[in-house]
Scaffold this motif. Structure first.
Motif, PDB file in Angstrom:
ATOM      1  N   THR A   1      20.742  78.530 108.814  1.00 47.64           N
ATOM      2  CA  THR A   1      19.778  78.975 107.811  1.00 47.64           C
ATOM      3  C   THR A   1      18.697  77.919 107.651  1.00 47.64           C
ATOM      4  OG1 THR A   1      21.074  78.003 105.995  1.00 47.64           O
ATOM      5  CG2 THR A   1      21.488  80.322 106.507  1.00 47.64           C
ATOM      6  N   VAL A   2      17.549  78.357 107.163  1.00 48.71           N
ATOM      7  CA  VAL A   2      16.469  77.426 106.854  1.00 48.71           C
ATOM      8  C   VAL A   2      15.719  77.958 105.637  1.00 48.71           C
ATOM      9  CG1 VAL A   2      14.870  78.505 108.507  1.00 48.71           C
ATOM     10  CG2 VAL A   2      14.472  76.158 107.743  1.00 48.71           C
ATOM     11  N   PHE A   3      15.407  77.048 104.736  1.00 53.48           N
ATOM     12  CA  PHE A   3      14.644  77.361 103.530  1.00 53.48           C
ATOM     13  C   PHE A   3      13.523  76.339 103.441  1.00 53.48           C
ATOM     14  CE2 PHE A   3      19.024  78.543 102.988  1.00 53.48           C
ATOM     15  CZ  PHE A   3      18.944  79.854 102.554  1.00 53.48           C
ATOM     16  N   ILE A   4      12.314  76.802 103.193  1.00 52.27           N
ATOM     17  CA  ILE A   4      11.169  75.904 103.106  1.00 52.27           C
ATOM     18  C   ILE A   4      10.592  75.964 101.695  1.00 52.27           C
ATOM     19  CG2 ILE A   4       8.872  75.358 103.989  1.00 52.27           C
ATOM     20  CD1 ILE A   4       9.803  76.193 106.710  1.00 52.27           C
ATOM     21  N   TYR A   5      10.415  74.795 101.125  1.00 54.27           N
ATOM     22  CA  TYR A   5       9.900  74.656  99.763  1.00 54.27           C
ATOM     23  C   TYR A   5       8.553  73.959  99.787  1.00 54.27           C
ATOM     24  CZ  TYR A   5      14.559  75.857  98.102  1.00 54.27           C
ATOM     25  OH  TYR A   5      15.740  76.514  97.842  1.00 54.27           O
ATOM     26  N   HIS A   6       7.652  74.435  98.933  1.00 56.16           N
ATOM     27  CA  HIS A   6       6.392  73.751  98.638  1.00 56.16           C
ATOM     28  C   HIS A   6       6.585  73.209  97.239  1.00 56.16           C
ATOM     29  CE1 HIS A   6       1.805  74.031  97.814  1.00 56.16           C
ATOM     30  NE2 HIS A   6       2.179  72.804  98.077  1.00 56.16           N
TER      31      HIS A   6
ATOM     32  N   PHE B   1      11.855  81.303 104.510  1.00 57.06           N
ATOM     33  CA  PHE B   1      13.250  81.146 104.904  1.00 57.06           C
ATOM     34  C   PHE B   1      13.555  82.032 106.107  1.00 57.06           C
ATOM     35  CE2 PHE B   1      12.705  83.931 101.253  1.00 57.06           C
ATOM     36  CZ  PHE B   1      13.064  85.168 101.785  1.00 57.06           C
ATOM     37  N   GLY B   2      14.716  81.835 106.665  1.00 55.68           N
ATOM     38  CA  GLY B   2      15.206  82.663 107.764  1.00 55.68           C
ATOM     39  C   GLY B   2      16.651  82.311 108.034  1.00 55.68           C
TER      40      GLY B   2
ATOM     41  N   ASP C   1      15.822  88.137 108.524  1.00 55.20           N
ATOM     42  CA  ASP C   1      15.281  87.746 107.213  1.00 55.20           C
ATOM     43  C   ASP C   1      14.324  86.566 107.290  1.00 55.20           C
ATOM     44  OD1 ASP C   1      16.797  89.777 106.010  1.00 55.20           O
ATOM     45  OD2 ASP C   1      18.536  88.461 105.822  1.00 55.20           O
ATOM     46  N   CYS C   2      13.526  86.488 108.338  1.00 56.89           N
ATOM     47  CA  CYS C   2      12.497  85.453 108.430  1.00 56.89           C
ATOM     48  C   CYS C   2      11.295  85.942 107.635  1.00 56.89           C
ATOM     49  CB  CYS C   2      12.105  85.203 109.880  1.00 56.89           C
ATOM     50  SG  CYS C   2      13.432  84.524 110.885  1.00 56.89           S
ATOM     51  N   ALA C   3      10.955  85.223 106.586  1.00 54.18           N
ATOM     52  CA  ALA C   3       9.875  85.670 105.712  1.00 54.18           C
ATOM     53  C   ALA C   3       9.170  84.485 105.076  1.00 54.18           C
ATOM     54  CB  ALA C   3      10.426  86.583 104.617  1.00 54.18           C
TER      55      ALA C   3
ATOM     56  N   LEU D   1      15.075  77.306 113.467  1.00 56.26           N
ATOM     57  CA  LEU D   1      16.210  78.119 113.890  1.00 56.26           C
ATOM     58  C   LEU D   1      16.451  77.986 115.391  1.00 56.26           C
ATOM     59  CD1 LEU D   1      15.698  81.329 111.731  1.00 56.26           C
ATOM     60  CD2 LEU D   1      17.436  79.544 111.416  1.00 56.26           C
ATOM     61  N   LEU D   2      15.384  77.930 116.190  1.00 59.93           N
ATOM     62  CA  LEU D   2      15.554  77.778 117.633  1.00 59.93           C
ATOM     63  C   LEU D   2      16.291  76.488 117.984  1.00 59.93           C
ATOM     64  CD1 LEU D   2      12.118  79.091 118.968  1.00 59.93           C
ATOM     65  CD2 LEU D   2      14.380  80.151 119.305  1.00 59.93           C
TER      66      LEU D   2
END
Length: 140
Positions: A44-49, A56-57, A71-73, A91-92
């Motif tokens: 999983t990955v979550f990106i925050y500003h 995320f994805g 769910d990549c958005a 993710l890659l």
């Protein structure tokens, strides 16, 4: 823009995940079901500003040969800033050595082609909401 990348599901606001997915025309699940899906994923990955979740994805995978991204958005007001690229690239790295598949929202295929993915000619699907997916352009 200072972005923080998080790989763990701890501390994620699942209502925000559901809201972002819904706002970009993807999500129809409850926050609890999104949490269950992400927690059960291979990566999983979550990106925050700052403190705000903006993208995320997730990947499901066997860790050896096959992976699929879901769910990549990216939040609407943060699109076009390279966040989607960061999600896919992160993710890659987590599924290196695996074949990767995903299905893109109709009209977004070019974004993924830019990242090295190719359009499939033999993809098949069995959706629970077949008519909805047909109306949205995912299936014939």
């Amino acid at each position: 823009m200072e972005l923080t990348i998080q790989s763990e599901c701890a501390g994620v606001d699942w209502r925000e995940v559901a809201a972002i997915l819904r706002s970009v025309g993807m999500g129809v699940l409850t926050p609890e079901l999104h949490q269950k899906a992400f927690v059960a994923s291979y990566a999983t990955v979550f990106i925050y500003h700052g403190v705000r979740l903006v993208g995320f994805g997730r990947a499901i995978a066997d860790g050896v040969h096959q992976a699929a991204f879901y769910d990549c958005a990216v939040a609407n007001d943060h699109q076009g800033l390279g966040i989607g690229r960061k999600i896919v690239e992160h993710l890659l790295t987590q599924v290196e050595g695996c074949n990767v598949i995903l299905f893109a929202t109709p009209g977004k295929e070019g974004f993924y082609q830019h990242l090295g993915l190719s359009r499939m000619k033999t993809g098949m699907a069995l959706f629970l909401q077949k008519e909805v997916m047909r109306e949205r352009g995912f299936i014939d």
